[in-house]
Design a protein around this motif. Structure first.
Motif, PDB file in Angstrom:
ATOM      1  N   ALA A  27      25.840  -5.268  26.202  1.00  4.04           N
ATOM      2  CA  ALA A  27      24.739  -5.817  25.422  1.00  4.04           C
ATOM      3  C   ALA A  27      24.246  -7.072  26.124  1.00  4.04           C
ATOM      4  N   GLY A  28      23.080  -6.996  26.730  1.00  3.09           N
ATOM      5  CA  GLY A  28      22.544  -8.127  27.478  1.00  3.09           C
ATOM      6  C   GLY A  28      21.407  -8.802  26.749  1.00  3.09           C
ATOM      7  N   GLY A  29      21.463 -10.130  26.659  1.00  2.00           N
ATOM      8  CA  GLY A  29      20.416 -10.891  25.989  1.00  2.00           C
ATOM      9  C   GLY A  29      20.103 -12.169  26.745  1.00  2.00           C
ATOM     10  N   SER A  30      19.197 -12.953  26.189  1.00  2.89           N
ATOM     11  CA  SER A  30      18.759 -14.178  26.867  1.00  2.89           C
ATOM     12  C   SER A  30      19.863 -15.227  26.935  1.00  2.89           C
ATOM     13  N   GLU A  31      20.883 -15.107  26.090  1.00  2.00           N
ATOM     14  CA  GLU A  31      21.966 -16.093  26.041  1.00  2.00           C
ATOM     15  C   GLU A  31      23.277 -15.569  26.609  1.00  2.00           C
ATOM     16  N   LYS A  62      24.731  -6.468  15.475  1.00  2.00           N
ATOM     17  CA  LYS A  62      24.434  -7.806  14.956  1.00  2.00           C
ATOM     18  C   LYS A  62      25.422  -8.836  15.503  1.00  2.00           C
ATOM     19  N   ALA A  63      26.674  -8.439  15.622  1.00  2.00           N
ATOM     20  CA  ALA A  63      27.686  -9.349  16.172  1.00  2.00           C
ATOM     21  C   ALA A  63      27.352  -9.696  17.621  1.00  2.00           C
ATOM     22  N   ALA A  64      26.919  -8.698  18.400  1.00  2.00           N
ATOM     23  CA  ALA A  64      26.538  -8.959  19.785  1.00  2.00           C
ATOM     24  C   ALA A  64      25.332  -9.886  19.846  1.00  2.00           C
ATOM     25  N   GLU A  65      24.377  -9.693  18.950  1.00  2.00           N
ATOM     26  CA  GLU A  65      23.178 -10.534  18.936  1.00  2.00           C
ATOM     27  C   GLU A  65      23.499 -11.958  18.506  1.00  2.00           C
ATOM     28  N   SER A  66      24.555 -12.121  17.716  1.00  2.00           N
ATOM     29  CA  SER A  66      24.952 -13.478  17.326  1.00  2.00           C
ATOM     30  C   SER A  66      25.470 -14.264  18.524  1.00  2.00           C
ATOM     31  N   LEU A  67      25.919 -13.554  19.552  1.00  2.00           N
ATOM     32  CA  LEU A  67      26.426 -14.201  20.759  1.00  2.00           C
ATOM     33  C   LEU A  67      25.363 -14.311  21.847  1.00  2.00           C
ATOM     34  N   VAL A 121      36.769 -12.599  20.225  1.00  2.00           N
ATOM     35  CA  VAL A 121      36.453 -11.224  19.842  1.00  2.00           C
ATOM     36  C   VAL A 121      36.014 -11.180  18.383  1.00  2.00           C
ATOM     37  N   LEU A 122      35.011 -10.367  18.103  1.00  2.00           N
ATOM     38  CA  LEU A 122      34.552 -10.074  16.747  1.00  2.00           C
ATOM     39  C   LEU A 122      34.886  -8.620  16.468  1.00  2.00           C
ATOM     40  N   VAL A 123      35.447  -8.321  15.291  1.00  2.00           N
ATOM     41  CA  VAL A 123      35.971  -6.992  14.994  1.00  2.00           C
ATOM     42  C   VAL A 123      35.434  -6.506  13.656  1.00  2.00           C
ATOM     43  N   GLY A 124      35.218  -5.194  13.554  1.00  2.00           N
ATOM     44  CA  GLY A 124      34.782  -4.621  12.291  1.00  2.00           C
ATOM     45  C   GLY A 124      35.084  -3.135  12.225  1.00  2.00           C
ATOM     46  N   ARG A 125      34.864  -2.568  11.059  1.00  2.00           N
ATOM     47  CA  ARG A 125      35.082  -1.133  10.854  1.00  2.00           C
ATOM     48  C   ARG A 125      33.793  -0.486  10.361  1.00  2.00           C
ATOM     49  N   ILE A 126      33.702   0.819  10.588  1.00  2.00           N
ATOM     50  CA  ILE A 126      32.555   1.579  10.106  1.00  2.00           C
ATOM     51  C   ILE A 126      33.037   2.671   9.165  1.00  2.00           C
ATOM     52  N   ASP A 127      32.122   3.219   8.385  1.00  2.00           N
ATOM     53  CA  ASP A 127      32.462   4.315   7.487  1.00  2.00           C
ATOM     54  C   ASP A 127      33.022   5.477   8.300  1.00  2.00           C
ATOM     55  N   GLY A 128      34.061   6.077   7.777  1.00  2.00           N
ATOM     56  CA  GLY A 128      34.694   7.180   8.485  1.00  2.00           C
ATOM     57  C   GLY A 128      35.891   6.746   9.301  1.00  2.00           C
ATOM     58  N   GLY A 129      36.170   5.437   9.302  1.00  2.00           N
ATOM     59  CA  GLY A 129      37.385   4.954   9.939  1.00  2.00           C
ATOM     60  C   GLY A 129      37.236   4.453  11.354  1.00  2.00           C
ATOM     61  N   GLY A 130      36.028   4.435  11.886  1.00  2.00           N
ATOM     62  CA  GLY A 130      35.832   3.913  13.231  1.00  2.00           C
ATOM     63  C   GLY A 130      36.041   2.413  13.298  1.00  2.00           C
ATOM     64  N   ALA A 161      30.364  -7.218  25.661  1.00  2.00           N
ATOM     65  CA  ALA A 161      30.838  -5.841  25.683  1.00  2.00           C
ATOM     66  C   ALA A 161      31.013  -5.385  24.245  1.00  2.00           C
ATOM     67  N   VAL A 162      30.476  -4.220  23.941  1.00  2.00           N
ATOM     68  CA  VAL A 162      30.611  -3.640  22.611  1.00  2.00           C
ATOM     69  C   VAL A 162      31.422  -2.365  22.752  1.00  2.00           C
ATOM     70  N   LYS A 163      32.547  -2.280  22.073  1.00  2.00           N
ATOM     71  CA  LYS A 163      33.395  -1.093  22.162  1.00  2.00           C
ATOM     72  C   LYS A 163      33.546  -0.471  20.790  1.00  2.00           C
ATOM     73  N   LEU A 164      33.400   0.846  20.728  1.00  2.00           N
ATOM     74  CA  LEU A 164      33.511   1.578  19.472  1.00  2.00           C
ATOM     75  C   LEU A 164      34.512   2.704  19.645  1.00  2.00           C
ATOM     76  N   GLY A 165      35.502   2.743  18.768  1.00  2.00           N
ATOM     77  CA  GLY A 165      36.490   3.808  18.790  1.00  2.00           C
ATOM     78  C   GLY A 165      36.411   4.630  17.527  1.00  2.00           C
ATOM     79  N   THR A 166      36.331   5.941  17.661  1.00  2.00           N
ATOM     80  CA  THR A 166      36.281   6.834  16.507  1.00  2.00           C
ATOM     81  C   THR A 166      37.372   7.889  16.640  1.00  2.00           C
ATOM     82  N   GLY A 167      37.712   8.535  15.525  1.00  2.00           N
ATOM     83  CA  GLY A 167      38.768   9.535  15.556  1.00  2.00           C
ATOM     84  C   GLY A 167      40.090   8.908  15.970  1.00  2.00           C
TER      85      GLY A 167
END
Length: 286
Positions: free
Chosen positions: A38-42, A13-18, A73-82, A46-52
């Motif tokens: 993540a490529g769009g009309s606008e 969603k963050a990528a789509e907002s851009l 940069v837009l930043v967030g966390r996911i369940d499990g600590g990613g 780059a979407v980076k995800l780090g886990t573990g």
């Protein structure tokens, strides 16, 4: 990693907002760190995800990007600590790609490649001028965009005077400055990267881009690079037991780089001084 993980939907969603609705292309996925374009009309992001174990490193890189000028940069966390972050996609060839025709033996493209080397050195000098050390310079970590060189992969970057990690065990072994290798193998943690170790990695990266091989001749030192393992390689590098390769793909450029790679840390030129030497070589048509 295959399909984009559902638990990281907020990153999408963050990528789509851009960029508007996006199409994802997986770029890399190794040791818990995955990157998508993540490529769009606008535009593209780059979407980076780090886990573990990679989650902490990803969070640290996002923190660097938040503080560096010219980076959003837009930043967030996911369940499990990613941890995920989204930033703009840097479009253009990297330094390795800019030297492709030179490695193929096309001498007529040397001027363009050398201009690219100057641009990379200036970009590193600019970063140092802001008080930041990159810590992981590689031929693929500088993108030559229409607006100039943009450096990538700031996971091991630090601002002078800060110690953002408890342990640093190196990045690309073959580009590691001898003084860092010595500290790492001696167990003197936390090992801190420096402006001078950046300059060594910069010179080693340019050597690799120009010749297609690492700057050190492990075979001459009696070392089987593939079986030795990183610790043994770092020990040999730290002891200065591995000579420079005798490859003469581009002697004039390699001589400039040799002066950096063979010098003690305190005697290496600054990034801006290396840029000046490369500029002089370019202007001389060498």
């Amino acid at each position: 990693m295959g399909e984009f993980p559902a638990e990281a939907a907020a990153a999408l969603k963050a990528a789509e907002s851009l960029c508007g609705p996006v199409t994802l292309t997986e770029i890399s996925d190794r040791r818990g760190s995955a990157v998508w374009k993540a490529g769009g009309s606008e535009g593209a992001a780059a979407v980076k995800l780090g886990t573990g174990e990679a989650a902490e490193v990803t969070a640290r890189e996002a923190s660097v990007l938040e503080r560096l000028p010219g980076h959003d940069v837009l930043v967030g966390r996911i369940d499990g600590g990613g941890v995920w972050y989204v930033t703009r996609w840097e479009e253009g060839p990297n330094t390795w790609q800019r030297f492709k025709s030179v490695r193929a033996g096309c001498a007529s493209t040397r001027s363009e490649a050398l201009a690219s080397a100057v641009q990379v050195a200036r970009a590193v000098a600019d970063l140092h001028g802001l008080g930041w050390i990159h810590g992981d310079l590689q031929p693929a970590h500088a993108v030559h965009t229409a607006d100039g060189v943009r450096l990538l992969d700031f996971a091991w970057s630090r601002q002078l005077g800060e110690t953002p990690w408890t342990a640093f065990r190196g990045t690309m072994v073959h580009l590691t400055a001898p003084e860092l290798a010595t500290e790492i193998t001696a167990g003197h943690q936390p090992v801190l990267t420096t402006f001078m170790s950046d300059v060594y990695a910069l010179a080693a990266s340019l050597w690799t881009a120009a010749t297609g091989d690492w700057p050190l001749d492990y075979e001459a030192a009696g070392i089987d690079r593939k079986s030795a393992g990183p610790v043994a390689l770092l020990e040999a590098i730290g002891e200065r037991a591995v000579p420079l390769a005798h490859t003469e793909a581009w002697p004039e450029l390699q001589q400039v780089l040799k002066d950096v790679l063979l010098a003690d840390a305190r005697d290496r030129p600054l990034a801006t001084e290396l840029a000046d030497r490369l500029t002089a070589l370019h202007e001389a048509g060498r």
